[in-house]
Design a protein around this motif. Structure first.
Motif, PDB file in Angstrom:
ATOM      1  N   LEU A  25     -22.324 -37.509  38.308  1.00  0.00           N
ATOM      2  CA  LEU A  25     -21.576 -36.421  38.940  1.00  0.00           C
ATOM      3  C   LEU A  25     -20.723 -35.694  37.912  1.00  0.00           C
ATOM      4  O   LEU A  25     -20.238 -36.295  36.946  1.00  0.00           O
ATOM      5  N   TRP A  26     -20.545 -34.420  38.186  1.00  0.00           N
ATOM      6  CA  TRP A  26     -19.722 -33.570  37.326  1.00  0.00           C
ATOM      7  C   TRP A  26     -18.344 -33.445  37.967  1.00  0.00           C
ATOM      8  O   TRP A  26     -18.202 -32.846  39.032  1.00  0.00           O
ATOM      9  N   TYR A  27     -17.354 -34.040  37.317  1.00  0.00           N
ATOM     10  CA  TYR A  27     -15.994 -34.055  37.857  1.00  0.00           C
ATOM     11  C   TYR A  27     -15.272 -32.739  37.560  1.00  0.00           C
ATOM     12  O   TYR A  27     -15.532 -32.114  36.537  1.00  0.00           O
ATOM     13  N   TRP A  32     -18.520 -35.966  33.062  1.00  0.00           N
ATOM     14  CA  TRP A  32     -19.626 -36.499  33.869  1.00  0.00           C
ATOM     15  C   TRP A  32     -19.461 -38.006  33.951  1.00  0.00           C
ATOM     16  O   TRP A  32     -19.198 -38.663  32.948  1.00  0.00           O
ATOM     17  N   GLU A  56     -18.775 -38.701  48.599  1.00  0.00           N
ATOM     18  CA  GLU A  56     -19.046 -37.857  47.430  1.00  0.00           C
ATOM     19  C   GLU A  56     -20.488 -37.370  47.329  1.00  0.00           C
ATOM     20  O   GLU A  56     -20.751 -36.358  46.675  1.00  0.00           O
ATOM     21  N   GLU A 104     -15.163 -32.335  46.003  1.00  0.00           N
ATOM     22  CA  GLU A 104     -14.582 -33.081  44.876  1.00  0.00           C
ATOM     23  C   GLU A 104     -15.355 -32.966  43.567  1.00  0.00           C
ATOM     24  O   GLU A 104     -14.857 -33.350  42.524  1.00  0.00           O
ATOM     25  N   HIS A 105     -16.611 -32.501  43.638  1.00  0.00           N
ATOM     26  CA  HIS A 105     -17.413 -32.415  42.412  1.00  0.00           C
ATOM     27  C   HIS A 105     -18.086 -31.072  42.261  1.00  0.00           C
ATOM     28  O   HIS A 105     -18.337 -30.371  43.230  1.00  0.00           O
ATOM     29  N   TYR A 108     -24.266 -32.389  40.209  1.00  0.00           N
ATOM     30  CA  TYR A 108     -24.825 -33.737  40.084  1.00  0.00           C
ATOM     31  C   TYR A 108     -26.171 -33.641  39.393  1.00  0.00           C
ATOM     32  O   TYR A 108     -26.736 -32.543  39.274  1.00  0.00           O
TER      33      TYR A 108
END
Ligand code: ATP
Length: 142
Positions: A25-27, A32, A56, A104-105, A108
């Motif tokens: 996932l890319w925060y 990541w 998520e 939140e992200h 992905y």
């Protein structure tokens, strides 16, 4: 004063045509990493992982790989304070390919081990991925 934070997460993988893909996932902060989140009072690590992964990614099908549990820790600054964070990662297989991201992200990806190893930002998480990959090889899963 250092604030203590504890999160739990999972290296999630799926198989397609005999190839293994890992979910990253890319925060919003730009890095990541694997799905993870804060352990709420009264929750077990595994309950946190199931709840966070669902929130998520929308993934509900998780088959935990017995015996895999890896901890990492780091410090970061939030506002004016230093946070010491400990994250425990599990390893789980899914059959769900479709991902429904939350706010939140930012993104992905399902990646092969080599791609995921490059994509994951922090060294400690890269090492968790390497251990997960080796564990799956040892089990004969890949
Ligand atoms: P959670 O998914 O547990 O709710 P979060 O999204 O609130 O977490 P983190 O992913 O822990 O927050 O990121 C908080 C800060 O720590 C960011 O500045 C990030 O760059 C940094 N950070 C995240 N993971 C690591 C790591 N493995 N090693 C070092 N620093 C990290």
């Amino acid at each position: 004063m250092v604030k203590e934070e504890r999160s739990a997460g999972a290296v999630i993988y799926r198989k397609e045509d005999n190839q293994v893909y890992f979910l990253v996932l890319w925060y919003p902060a730009g890095h990541w990493d694997f799905p993870k989140g804060n352990i709420e009072p009264g929750e077990s690590d595994i309950q946190t992982v199931r709840r966070e992964v669902y929130e998520e990614t929308g993934i509900t099908d998780l088959e935990f790989v017995f015996g895999f549990r890896e901890k990492i820790e780091y410090y970061y600054r939030r506002g004016g304070e230093t946070v010491h964070k400990e994250v425990v990662f599990y390893l789980a297989k899914t059959r769900q390919k479709e991902v429904r991201l939350s706010y939140e992200h930012k993104g992905y990806a399902w990646l092969t081990f080599e791609e995921a190893y490059k994509r994951v930002t922090y060294k400690n998480s890269k090492e968790v991925l390497r251990k997960a990959y080796n564990y799956l090889k040892k089990l004969g899963e890949i």
